[in-house]
Design an enzyme around this catalytic site. Structure first.
Site, PDB file in Angstrom:
ATOM      1  N   ASP A 116      -4.774   3.784  -1.944  1.00  0.00           N
ATOM      2  CA  ASP A 116      -5.891   4.073  -1.034  1.00  0.00           C
ATOM      3  C   ASP A 116      -6.374   5.510  -1.208  1.00  0.00           C
ATOM      4  O   ASP A 116      -5.650   6.446  -0.874  1.00  0.00           O
ATOM      5  CB  ASP A 116      -5.439   3.874   0.414  1.00  0.00           C
ATOM      6  CG  ASP A 116      -5.224   2.408   0.737  1.00  0.00           C
ATOM      7  OD1 ASP A 116      -6.163   1.611   0.553  1.00  0.00           O
ATOM      8  OD2 ASP A 116      -4.110   2.051   1.175  1.00  0.00           O
ATOM      9  N   HIS A 133      -8.268   1.332  -4.308  1.00  0.00           N
ATOM     10  CA  HIS A 133      -9.268   1.072  -3.263  1.00  0.00           C
ATOM     11  C   HIS A 133      -9.908   2.404  -2.893  1.00  0.00           C
ATOM     12  O   HIS A 133      -9.282   3.240  -2.249  1.00  0.00           O
ATOM     13  CB  HIS A 133      -8.520   0.430  -2.082  1.00  0.00           C
ATOM     14  CG  HIS A 133      -9.355   0.198  -0.861  1.00  0.00           C
ATOM     15  ND1 HIS A 133      -8.786  -0.091   0.366  1.00  0.00           N
ATOM     16  CD2 HIS A 133     -10.703   0.195  -0.659  1.00  0.00           C
ATOM     17  CE1 HIS A 133      -9.747  -0.259   1.252  1.00  0.00           C
ATOM     18  NE2 HIS A 133     -10.915  -0.083   0.669  1.00  0.00           N
ATOM     19  N   ASP A 187      -6.887  -6.696   3.416  1.00  0.00           N
ATOM     20  CA  ASP A 187      -6.274  -5.373   3.538  1.00  0.00           C
ATOM     21  C   ASP A 187      -6.359  -4.860   4.974  1.00  0.00           C
ATOM     22  O   ASP A 187      -7.454  -4.638   5.494  1.00  0.00           O
ATOM     23  CB  ASP A 187      -7.017  -4.419   2.586  1.00  0.00           C
ATOM     24  CG  ASP A 187      -6.405  -3.035   2.537  1.00  0.00           C
ATOM     25  OD1 ASP A 187      -5.323  -2.815   3.118  1.00  0.00           O
ATOM     26  OD2 ASP A 187      -7.022  -2.154   1.892  1.00  0.00           O
ATOM     27  N   GLY A 201      -3.563   3.555   7.986  1.00  0.00           N
ATOM     28  CA  GLY A 201      -2.588   2.472   7.989  1.00  0.00           C
ATOM     29  C   GLY A 201      -2.135   2.213   9.409  1.00  0.00           C
ATOM     30  O   GLY A 201      -2.442   2.977  10.331  1.00  0.00           O
ATOM     31  N   GLY A 202      -1.429   1.129   9.605  1.00  0.00           N
ATOM     32  CA  GLY A 202      -0.778   0.863  10.892  1.00  0.00           C
ATOM     33  C   GLY A 202      -1.681   0.392  12.003  1.00  0.00           C
ATOM     34  O   GLY A 202      -1.304   0.452  13.172  1.00  0.00           O
ATOM     35  N   SER A 222       0.840  -1.195   0.000  1.00  0.00           N
ATOM     36  CA  SER A 222       0.000   0.000   0.000  1.00  0.00           C
ATOM     37  C   SER A 222       0.881   1.254   0.000  1.00  0.00           C
ATOM     38  O   SER A 222       1.630   1.507   0.950  1.00  0.00           O
ATOM     39  CB  SER A 222      -0.903   0.013   1.230  1.00  0.00           C
ATOM     40  OG  SER A 222      -1.529   1.277   1.299  1.00  0.00           O
ATOM     41  N   GLY A 245       0.962  -2.360   4.048  1.00  0.00           N
ATOM     42  CA  GLY A 245       1.478  -0.994   4.009  1.00  0.00           C
ATOM     43  C   GLY A 245       2.629  -0.802   4.966  1.00  0.00           C
ATOM     44  O   GLY A 245       3.804  -0.862   4.592  1.00  0.00           O
ATOM     45  N   SER A 246       2.297  -0.595   6.251  1.00  0.00           N
ATOM     46  CA  SER A 246       3.325  -0.334   7.264  1.00  0.00           C
ATOM     47  C   SER A 246       4.362  -1.445   7.322  1.00  0.00           C
ATOM     48  O   SER A 246       5.554  -1.169   7.464  1.00  0.00           O
ATOM     49  CB  SER A 246       2.689  -0.218   8.650  1.00  0.00           C
ATOM     50  OG  SER A 246       1.554   0.567   8.591  1.00  0.00           O
ATOM     51  N   HIS A 261      -0.993  -0.929  -4.461  1.00  0.00           N
ATOM     52  CA  HIS A 261      -2.301  -0.712  -3.830  1.00  0.00           C
ATOM     53  C   HIS A 261      -2.434   0.781  -3.498  1.00  0.00           C
ATOM     54  O   HIS A 261      -1.595   1.358  -2.793  1.00  0.00           O
ATOM     55  CB  HIS A 261      -2.437  -1.555  -2.560  1.00  0.00           C
ATOM     56  CG  HIS A 261      -3.782  -1.474  -1.920  1.00  0.00           C
ATOM     57  ND1 HIS A 261      -4.878  -2.182  -2.370  1.00  0.00           N
ATOM     58  CD2 HIS A 261      -4.224  -0.745  -0.858  1.00  0.00           C
ATOM     59  CE1 HIS A 261      -5.928  -1.901  -1.614  1.00  0.00           C
ATOM     60  NE2 HIS A 261      -5.562  -1.029  -0.689  1.00  0.00           N
ATOM     61  N   MET A 289      -9.065   8.191   0.049  1.00  0.00           N
ATOM     62  CA  MET A 289      -9.992   8.450   1.168  1.00  0.00           C
ATOM     63  C   MET A 289     -10.518   9.883   1.069  1.00  0.00           C
ATOM     64  O   MET A 289      -9.738  10.801   0.791  1.00  0.00           O
ATOM     65  CB  MET A 289      -9.251   8.301   2.501  1.00  0.00           C
ATOM     66  CG  MET A 289      -8.574   6.963   2.677  1.00  0.00           C
ATOM     67  SD  MET A 289      -7.637   6.951   4.228  1.00  0.00           S
ATOM     68  CE  MET A 289      -6.883   5.332   4.139  1.00  0.00           C
ATOM     69  N   GLY A 335      -3.288  -4.412   8.441  1.00  0.00           N
ATOM     70  CA  GLY A 335      -2.577  -5.119   9.495  1.00  0.00           C
ATOM     71  C   GLY A 335      -1.929  -6.416   9.061  1.00  0.00           C
ATOM     72  O   GLY A 335      -1.659  -7.288   9.898  1.00  0.00           O
ATOM     73  N   MET A 358     -11.774  -6.105   4.428  1.00  0.00           N
ATOM     74  CA  MET A 358     -11.044  -5.199   5.331  1.00  0.00           C
ATOM     75  C   MET A 358     -10.756  -5.939   6.638  1.00  0.00           C
ATOM     76  O   MET A 358     -11.677  -6.405   7.315  1.00  0.00           O
ATOM     77  CB  MET A 358     -11.881  -3.952   5.646  1.00  0.00           C
ATOM     78  CG  MET A 358     -11.972  -2.904   4.559  1.00  0.00           C
ATOM     79  SD  MET A 358     -10.419  -2.239   3.904  1.00  0.00           S
ATOM     80  CE  MET A 358      -9.497  -1.817   5.365  1.00  0.00           C
ATOM     81  N   MET A 377     -12.200   4.628  -0.816  1.00  0.00           N
ATOM     82  CA  MET A 377     -12.946   4.766   0.434  1.00  0.00           C
ATOM     83  C   MET A 377     -13.634   6.122   0.372  1.00  0.00           C
ATOM     84  O   MET A 377     -13.279   7.077   1.077  1.00  0.00           O
ATOM     85  CB  MET A 377     -11.976   4.655   1.629  1.00  0.00           C
ATOM     86  CG  MET A 377     -11.530   3.230   1.872  1.00  0.00           C
ATOM     87  SD  MET A 377      -9.982   3.114   2.774  1.00  0.00           S
ATOM     88  CE  MET A 377      -8.833   3.228   1.416  1.00  0.00           C
TER      89      MET A 377
HETATM   90  C1  DX5 Z   1      -6.700   1.243   5.301  1.00  0.00           C
HETATM   91  C2  DX5 Z   1      -6.206   0.998   3.905  1.00  0.00           C
HETATM   92  C3  DX5 Z   1      -5.088   0.042   3.833  1.00  0.00           C
HETATM   93  C4  DX5 Z   1      -3.831   0.505   4.557  1.00  0.00           C
HETATM   94  C5  DX5 Z   1      -3.090  -0.727   4.982  1.00  0.00           C
HETATM   95  O1  DX5 Z   1      -7.891   1.933   5.259  1.00  0.00           O
HETATM   96  O2  DX5 Z   1      -7.226   0.486   3.090  1.00  0.00           O
HETATM   97  O3  DX5 Z   1      -4.770  -0.311   2.503  1.00  0.00           O
HETATM   98  O4  DX5 Z   1      -3.012   1.299   3.749  1.00  0.00           O
HETATM   99  O5  DX5 Z   1      -2.057  -0.343   5.819  1.00  0.00           O
HETATM  100  P1  DX5 Z   1      -1.422  -1.323   6.884  1.00  0.00           P
HETATM  101  O6  DX5 Z   1      -0.846  -2.500   6.106  1.00  0.00           O
HETATM  102  O7  DX5 Z   1      -0.386  -0.473   7.530  1.00  0.00           O
HETATM  103  O8  DX5 Z   1      -2.514  -1.764   7.807  1.00  0.00           O
HETATM  104 ZN    ZN Z   2      -6.620  -0.321   1.034  1.00  0.00          ZN
END
Ligand code: DX5
Ligand code: ZN
Length: 219
Positions: free
Chosen positions: A35, A66, A175, A144-145, A8, A197-198, A33, A37, A177, A137, A68
């Site tokens: 995101d 993705h 997606d 993230g994180g 991500s 992501g993280s 990926h 938002m 954690g 999800m 949101m």
């Molecule tokens: C959260 C996003 C994820 C996020 C994942 O709303 O949809 O794609 O970037 O990040 P990690 O892997 O750090 O949870």
């Molecule tokens: Zn995502």
């Protein structure tokens, strides 16, 4: 089919976006990926079209976007024009989901549907054959994180059973954690694509982390 890793970009260093895109190009990552938002559907604003445009100029891999955002139909063509290959909308944001799926496909993209942690996979039983990808999800969307929600394993299994019972062929993406601690169990439950992501971008050697995660997913 190989199991796929989709880092991500939300967790990338935006001051060095070209560098991080080139790292993903060189790495074993399968997809980018993305995101998006809007601060309405989720309590956070990430980045929008100009940044996505910059990413797609450098990225040489599948762009997995993705959304949101509320009322995603307004921007389907815009995301197609920006070079997205897969466009995923949230089930919870679509009043006429079937129409939205057709709109995404008519614009030349694969259609994904994302489910929040509280949304049952049963809601997709009438559309599953029209969907190319379901994104489960494993955290509440917006940041993230966050910590992985353990119920995800059962949910992935339920979705896999639904796909098989309907003779559908859509991919299952997870997606939120995702780390080396849950990757294998998610794949064993039926996942095809893992977003991270993280776990990737905060690691000391990002390319090595992606390589090892992908190897673990395919072990
Ligand atoms: C959260 C996003 C994820 C996020 C994942 O709303 O949809 O794609 O970037 O990040 P990690 O892997 O750090 O949870
Ligand atoms: Zn995502």
């Amino acid at each position: 089919m190989s199991k796929l890793i989709a880092p991500s970009v939300l967790a990338a260093d935006f001051g060095n976006l070209q560098r991080d895109c080139e790292m993903l190009n060189r790495s074993d990552a399968d997809w980018f990926h993305i995101d998006i938002m809007d601060g309405v559907f989720v309590p956070n604003i990430s980045y929008g079209m100009p940044v996505l445009d910059a990413i797609t100029k450098h990225a040489t891999k599948t762009i997995d976007t993705h959304l949101m955002i509320v009322d995603p139909d307004r921007y389907v063509k815009t995301f197609a024009d920006l070079g997205c290959d897969i466009l995923t909308v949230h089930f919870e944001a679509c009043t006429h989901l079937h129409r939205t799926i057709q709109n995404i496909k008519a614009n030349g993209m694969k259609a994904g549907v994302a489910l929040n942690p509280h949304t049952s996979v049963d809601h997709l039983k009438d559309t599953i054959k029209d969907i190319d990808l379901v994104l489960i999800m494993s955290v509440n969307p917006g940041f993230g994180g966050q910590s992985f929600i353990e119920n995800t394993y059962d949910k992935v299994k339920e979705l896999k059973a639904l796909i098989e019972s309907k003779g559908a062929s859509c991919l299952i993406e997870v997606d939120g954690g995702v780390t080396d601690k849950n990757a294998k169990q998610l794949i064993d439950a039926g996942a095809d694509v893992l977003v991270a992501g993280s776990y990737v971008f905060k690691s000391a050697d990002q390319e090595k982390t992606i390589k090892e995660l992908r190897a673990l997913a395919n072990s």
